[in-house]
Design a protein around this motif. Structure first.
Motif, mmCIF file in Angstrom:
data_model
loop_
_atom_site.group_PDB
_atom_site.id
_atom_site.type_symbol
_atom_site.label_atom_id
_atom_site.label_comp_id
_atom_site.label_asym_id
_atom_site.label_seq_id
_atom_site.Cartn_x
_atom_site.Cartn_y
_atom_site.Cartn_z
ATOM 1 N N GLN A 141 -3.273 -12.137 10.146
ATOM 2 C CA GLN A 141 -2.951 -10.917 9.392
ATOM 3 C C GLN A 141 -1.742 -10.253 10.079
ATOM 4 O OE1 GLN A 141 -2.373 -9.100 6.836
ATOM 5 N NE2 GLN A 141 -4.515 -8.605 6.297
ATOM 6 N N ARG A 166 -0.224 -3.875 12.199
ATOM 7 C CA ARG A 166 -0.055 -2.543 11.615
ATOM 8 C C ARG A 166 1.227 -1.913 12.156
ATOM 9 N NH1 ARG A 166 -4.092 2.705 12.146
ATOM 10 N NH2 ARG A 166 -3.071 3.937 10.505
ATOM 11 N N GLY A 188 -3.950 -10.181 0.012
ATOM 12 C CA GLY A 188 -4.604 -9.366 1.035
ATOM 13 C C GLY A 188 -3.757 -9.125 2.269
ATOM 14 N N HIS A 189 -2.451 -9.177 2.174
ATOM 15 C CA HIS A 189 -1.566 -8.932 3.322
ATOM 16 C C HIS A 189 -1.390 -7.430 3.534
ATOM 17 C CE1 HIS A 189 1.394 -8.617 -0.001
ATOM 18 N NE2 HIS A 189 0.856 -9.766 -0.413
ATOM 19 N N ARG A 190 -1.363 -7.029 4.804
ATOM 20 C CA ARG A 190 -1.243 -5.606 5.131
ATOM 21 C C ARG A 190 0.130 -5.061 4.736
ATOM 22 N NH1 ARG A 190 -3.187 -5.508 10.010
ATOM 23 N NH2 ARG A 190 -4.967 -4.114 9.693
ATOM 24 N N ASN A 191 1.170 -5.799 4.983
ATOM 25 C CA ASN A 191 2.547 -5.372 4.701
ATOM 26 C C ASN A 191 3.148 -6.242 3.597
ATOM 27 O OD1 ASN A 191 2.301 -3.636 6.997
ATOM 28 N ND2 ASN A 191 2.863 -5.353 8.335
ATOM 29 N N ARG A 212 -2.934 0.437 -4.025
ATOM 30 C CA ARG A 212 -2.302 -0.866 -3.802
ATOM 31 C C ARG A 212 -1.606 -1.297 -5.085
ATOM 32 N NH1 ARG A 212 -4.405 -6.442 -3.949
ATOM 33 N NH2 ARG A 212 -6.310 -5.532 -4.790
ATOM 34 N N SER A 244 1.324 1.046 6.123
ATOM 35 C CA SER A 244 0.848 -0.178 6.757
ATOM 36 C C SER A 244 -0.558 0.174 7.253
ATOM 37 C CB SER A 244 1.758 -0.573 7.923
ATOM 38 O OG SER A 244 1.299 -1.740 8.567
ATOM 39 N N TYR A 246 0.861 -1.181 0.000
ATOM 40 C CA TYR A 246 0.000 0.000 0.000
ATOM 41 C C TYR A 246 0.901 1.236 0.000
ATOM 42 C CZ TYR A 246 -4.014 -2.970 1.109
ATOM 43 O OH TYR A 246 -5.016 -3.924 1.058
ATOM 44 N N ALA A 280 -6.657 -2.440 5.783
ATOM 45 C CA ALA A 280 -6.354 -3.699 5.097
ATOM 46 C C ALA A 280 -7.366 -4.767 5.506
ATOM 47 C CB ALA A 280 -4.938 -4.157 5.468
#
Length: 332
Positions: A328, A331, A261-264, A194, A234, A180, A238
């Protein structure tokens, strides 16, 4: 005319002969006595003519071997370098010719790809690639027709068209996939996108090719090119959990695995084998491959760029099916 010839002088005879011969004998005797007297004086010797106390130069032991000619000069050993300058002059020349070692350059936090600013001590991200946390990048934004949102990262169609293609250099063989990014324009507008695609060369480092929908949030699409700055996020927004997908054609003999779909950004993906965790190589189309099938269908461990590891158990090899998990990344 007659020539007169001189006769040899006739030796004088008579009483004067003994006197003439005796005088030299007396003088000779006197000279001998004088020499003996001088020789017997204290401090006299063979070094006549050298001042008392004068030093005598003595050749160091072994010099005769180095000076076979006896000339006083020593020939250098075979292969030894020769110099015409005395040692002190040679040392001075050497010191002048050898520059001082440069002072170590200060650590630079700049990042290839035209960074705008950088933190000297960014947050821990041991597995980060070119795109690092707490780092700003400069570049230009362009726009492309994104279609259904699918791209080189092979995530498939996207419901949210706030997406972008990362330039080839910073894409870094799919390491940027799923990241992101917060994009800011000079006019103050900003948007979060993204990364789902790659912008091939000649896209320059720092350049983002935005979907037309995303570009329109920053400026009129008629502008074409827009100066921007951007940085890694981050985000809180997400997905709650990430998902895993096996590539089409996967089986227990060969498989490709993808995180979605991973935040980082994902740094590594491993599978459990009889010998322990096995790290899989990553492709530029964003799958991790087990070409020999070892580990396919077993537990999966996913690591983000910050070093956080998530373990997923119990997923069957189901090709081309998005399988949700319960985990997940945190953050940052």
């Amino acid at each position: 005319m007659s020539t007169t010839k001189h006769g040899a002088p006739r030796e004088r005879r008579g009483r004067n002969r003994g006197r003439v011969v005796g005088i030299p004998l007396v003088l000779t005797a006197v000279g001998v006595l004088a020499c003996l007297a001088v020789a017997l004086l204290p401090g006299s010797g063979a070094e006549t003519g050298r001042p008392a106390g004068a030093a005598v130069a003595v050749a160091p032991a072994g010099d005769s071997a180095g000076d076979p000619t006896g000339s006083g000069s020593v020939e250098p050993a075979a292969g030894a370098p020769t110099t015409s300058a005395p040692p002190s002059a040679s040392a001075a020349v050497s010191a002048a010719a050898t520059p001082a070692a440069p002072a170590p350059a200060p650590a630079s936090a700049s990042v290839p790809g035209s960074p705008r600013s950088a933190s000297a001590t960014p947050p821990a991200a041991p597995a980060a690639g070119r795109i690092r946390p707490a780092t700003g990048y400069q570049g230009v934004a362009t726009a492309y027709e994104a279609g259904d949102g699918n791209g080189a990262c092979l995530y498939g169609p996207s419901a949210d068209m706030m997406i972008a293609a990362m330039n080839h250099t910073d894409y870094e063989s799919s390491r940027a996939c799923g990241a992101y990014v917060l994009v800011r324009a000079a006019n103050g507008a900003s948007i979060t996108v993204r990364i789902v695609n790659e912008c091939p060369l000649p896209c320059a480092p720092g350049q983002l090719d935005l979907s037309r929908q995303a570009f329109a949030e920053l400026a009129d699409p008629k502008v074409g090119r827009l100066s921007i700055t951007w940085s890694l996020l981050s985000p809180a927004a997400a997905p709650d959990t990430l998902s895993v997908r096996y590539k089409t054609g996967s089986s227990r003999y060969w498989c490709g695995i993808q995180a979605i779909g991973h935040r980082n950004p994902v740094a590594a993906l491993e599978v459990r084998t009889a010998g322990g965790w096995r790290q899989l190589p990553r492709t530029d189309y964003n799958y991790f491959l087990a070409a020999d099938g070892n580990g396919c269908g077993s537990s999966i461990r996913i690591t983000d760029i910050y070093g956080e590891q998530l373990t997923v158990d119990g997923l069957a090899v189901r090709p081309d099916v998005v399988q949700p998990t319960r985990v997940q990344f945190a953050r940052r």
